[in-house]
Design a protein around this motif. Structure first.
Motif, mmCIF file in Angstrom:
data_model
loop_
_atom_site.group_PDB
_atom_site.id
_atom_site.type_symbol
_atom_site.label_atom_id
_atom_site.label_comp_id
_atom_site.label_asym_id
_atom_site.label_seq_id
_atom_site.Cartn_x
_atom_site.Cartn_y
_atom_site.Cartn_z
ATOM 1 N N LYS A 209 0.806 -1.220 0.000
ATOM 2 C CA LYS A 209 0.000 0.000 0.000
ATOM 3 C C LYS A 209 0.841 1.273 0.000
ATOM 4 C CE LYS A 209 -0.660 0.054 5.053
ATOM 5 N NZ LYS A 209 -1.683 0.070 6.130
ATOM 6 N N HIS A 210 2.104 1.167 0.408
ATOM 7 C CA HIS A 210 2.985 2.334 0.418
ATOM 8 C C HIS A 210 3.871 2.376 -0.834
ATOM 9 C CE1 HIS A 210 1.675 3.219 4.466
ATOM 10 N NE2 HIS A 210 2.079 2.034 4.897
ATOM 11 N N TYR A 211 3.359 1.811 -1.916
ATOM 12 C CA TYR A 211 4.164 1.705 -3.140
ATOM 13 C C TYR A 211 4.652 3.051 -3.641
ATOM 14 C CZ TYR A 211 0.138 3.298 -5.872
ATOM 15 O OH TYR A 211 -0.883 4.041 -6.388
ATOM 16 N N ARG A 212 3.809 4.090 -3.536
ATOM 17 C CA ARG A 212 4.211 5.400 -4.057
ATOM 18 C C ARG A 212 5.409 5.956 -3.287
ATOM 19 N NH1 ARG A 212 1.647 9.159 -7.221
ATOM 20 N NH2 ARG A 212 -0.289 7.959 -7.127
ATOM 21 N N GLU A 213 5.351 5.888 -1.976
ATOM 22 C CA GLU A 213 6.463 6.374 -1.167
ATOM 23 C C GLU A 213 7.731 5.563 -1.432
ATOM 24 O OE1 GLU A 213 3.496 5.667 -0.114
ATOM 25 O OE2 GLU A 213 2.674 7.372 1.008
ATOM 26 N N ILE A 214 7.571 4.232 -1.584
ATOM 27 C CA ILE A 214 8.727 3.371 -1.854
ATOM 28 C C ILE A 214 9.375 3.750 -3.186
ATOM 29 C CG2 ILE A 214 9.417 0.999 -2.408
ATOM 30 C CD1 ILE A 214 7.262 0.056 -0.414
ATOM 31 N N CYS A 215 8.571 3.908 -4.215
ATOM 32 C CA CYS A 215 9.106 4.249 -5.544
ATOM 33 C C CYS A 215 9.734 5.636 -5.553
ATOM 34 C CB CYS A 215 8.001 4.175 -6.587
ATOM 35 S SG CYS A 215 7.440 2.500 -6.970
ATOM 36 N N ASP A 216 9.018 6.617 -4.992
ATOM 37 C CA ASP A 216 9.523 7.992 -5.029
ATOM 38 C C ASP A 216 10.878 8.108 -4.334
ATOM 39 O OD1 ASP A 216 7.229 8.652 -6.336
ATOM 40 O OD2 ASP A 216 6.325 9.788 -4.683
ATOM 41 N N THR A 242 8.990 14.379 -9.775
ATOM 42 C CA THR A 242 8.342 14.799 -8.539
ATOM 43 C C THR A 242 7.729 13.598 -7.824
ATOM 44 O OG1 THR A 242 6.319 15.349 -9.766
ATOM 45 C CG2 THR A 242 7.896 17.149 -9.342
ATOM 46 N N SER A 243 7.013 12.771 -8.581
ATOM 47 C CA SER A 243 6.405 11.567 -8.021
ATOM 48 C C SER A 243 5.947 10.690 -9.176
ATOM 49 C CB SER A 243 5.214 11.932 -7.132
ATOM 50 O OG SER A 243 4.620 10.756 -6.579
ATOM 51 N N ILE A 244 5.794 9.398 -8.911
ATOM 52 C CA ILE A 244 5.278 8.512 -9.952
ATOM 53 C C ILE A 244 3.810 8.836 -10.219
ATOM 54 C CG2 ILE A 244 6.911 6.674 -9.437
ATOM 55 C CD1 ILE A 244 4.569 5.225 -8.005
ATOM 56 N N ARG A 245 3.355 8.504 -11.412
ATOM 57 C CA ARG A 245 1.963 8.704 -11.789
ATOM 58 C C ARG A 245 1.115 7.538 -11.313
ATOM 59 N NH1 ARG A 245 3.760 8.938 -17.417
ATOM 60 N NH2 ARG A 245 2.149 7.355 -17.742
ATOM 61 N N ALA A 246 -0.183 7.753 -11.304
ATOM 62 C CA ALA A 246 -1.100 6.660 -10.959
ATOM 63 C C ALA A 246 -0.993 5.526 -11.963
ATOM 64 C CB ALA A 246 -2.525 7.185 -10.879
ATOM 65 N N GLU A 276 15.137 4.050 -16.560
ATOM 66 C CA GLU A 276 14.598 2.912 -15.831
ATOM 67 C C GLU A 276 15.197 2.866 -14.430
ATOM 68 O OE1 GLU A 276 15.284 -0.640 -18.059
ATOM 69 O OE2 GLU A 276 13.827 -0.121 -19.605
ATOM 70 N N PHE A 277 14.353 2.484 -13.461
ATOM 71 C CA PHE A 277 14.771 2.423 -12.068
ATOM 72 C C PHE A 277 14.289 1.111 -11.456
ATOM 73 C CE2 PHE A 277 14.251 6.814 -13.297
ATOM 74 C CZ PHE A 277 15.403 7.434 -12.798
#
Length: 281
Positions: A209-216, A242-246, A276-277
């Motif tokens: 559920k914290h995928y966005r924070e992990i990726c960013d 800035t951040s990954i997209r949905a 790529e990351f």
């Protein structure tokens, strides 16, 4: 993917007439308003003469004579496989087209196969209708700009695919579209499928559920590491990351690691290419 490499080599070896970009742009401006699709391309390329040209995809069932070959290539082991459903090439006075499209088979889920395969065909056919129109417009504008048939550089388009990960429970593959005109463009389309549920995998499925924070956090750290090399450059501020997209594109590599992808020009200058990351859970 050999077709992509050969097409890029031909592009690099072909000279472009001087002053081509400005003269063709002026001719295009005189023909009327630009469709929305072209404006999207200009945003990412910052080149007014980058056009989506010369792509069209027809299924073998609809046009068997047009396909040069159709054959199955097992690549995913015992449970599922991706096959080359359509492979053909076509040439006219606007340019050359080479197409190799995949289809998902033997997953044990016929509904899933139909949905994914239909989506691939529909998406490419929709792009084909638009591309054929632009191919005609591009050549007309080229000639209207004062260049000759002998100076015309045919558009070359290649559509191919690559398997990123193959396993008994997951499939990850990419479709690549390469188009060379005055400059060249690459577009990638990713498919990450859970074969057990029949659903497309999301970053949340894979990273929690914290995928966005992990990726960013990991992408920012990797960008800073890469910037230590003076040859690397990334945009700053709102133009940069800035951040990954949905709907952030990604794929699974052979180690089943998530690889987040940013298109050329998305967060860095064009010479940096696709970024790529690898993301650790």
């Amino acid at each position: 993917m050999k077709n992509l490499r050969r097409a890029r080599e031909r592009y690099d070896q072909t000279p472009t007439p001087p002053l081509l970009a400005g003269r063709v742009e002026n001719a295009l401006n005189a023909t009327g308003p630009k469709p929305r699709r072209q404006l999207v391309w200009l945003r990412y390329t910052a080149l007014a003469t980058a056009f989506l040209c010369g792509v069209f995809v027809l299924s073998v069932n609809l046009s068997p004579a047009f396909a040069s070959s159709v054959y199955a290539i097992p690549v995913l082991g015992e449970v599922a496989r991706v096959v080359t459903f359509t492979e053909y090439s076509h040439q006219d006075d606007s340019g050359l087209i080479s197409v190799k499209l995949p289809a998902l088979q033997n997953t044990g889920n016929t509904r899933l196969e139909r949905r994914i395969n239909r989506e691939i065909q529909q998406k490419m056919n929709a792009r084909a209708d638009e591309a054929r129109s632009w191919a005609r417009s591009y050549k007309d504008s080229f000639l209207a700009a004062g260049f000759t048939e002998e100076e015309y550089r045919p558009v070359e388009t290649v559509i191919d695919y690559e398997i990123e990960y193959s396993g008994p429970d997951r499939v990850s593959f990419m479709i690549v579209q390469y188009t060379s005109c005055i400059n060249y463009q690459e577009e990638h389309f990713y498919y990450n499928i859970d074969l057990e549920s029949g659903e497309e995998l999301t970053l949340k499925d894979l990273l929690g559920k914290h995928y966005r924070e992990i990726c960013d956090e990991q992408i920012r750290r990797q960008i800073e590491e890469r910037k230590k090399d003076p040859q690397n450059s990334y945009f700053d501020g709102d133009m940069g990351f800035t951040s990954i997209r949905a709907d952030q594109p990604f794929y699974l590599n052979e180690k089943q690691q998530v690889v987040v992808v940013f298109a050329k020009y998305a967060i860095a200058p064009g010479y940096m290419g696709v970024q790529e990351f690898v993301i650790e859970p």
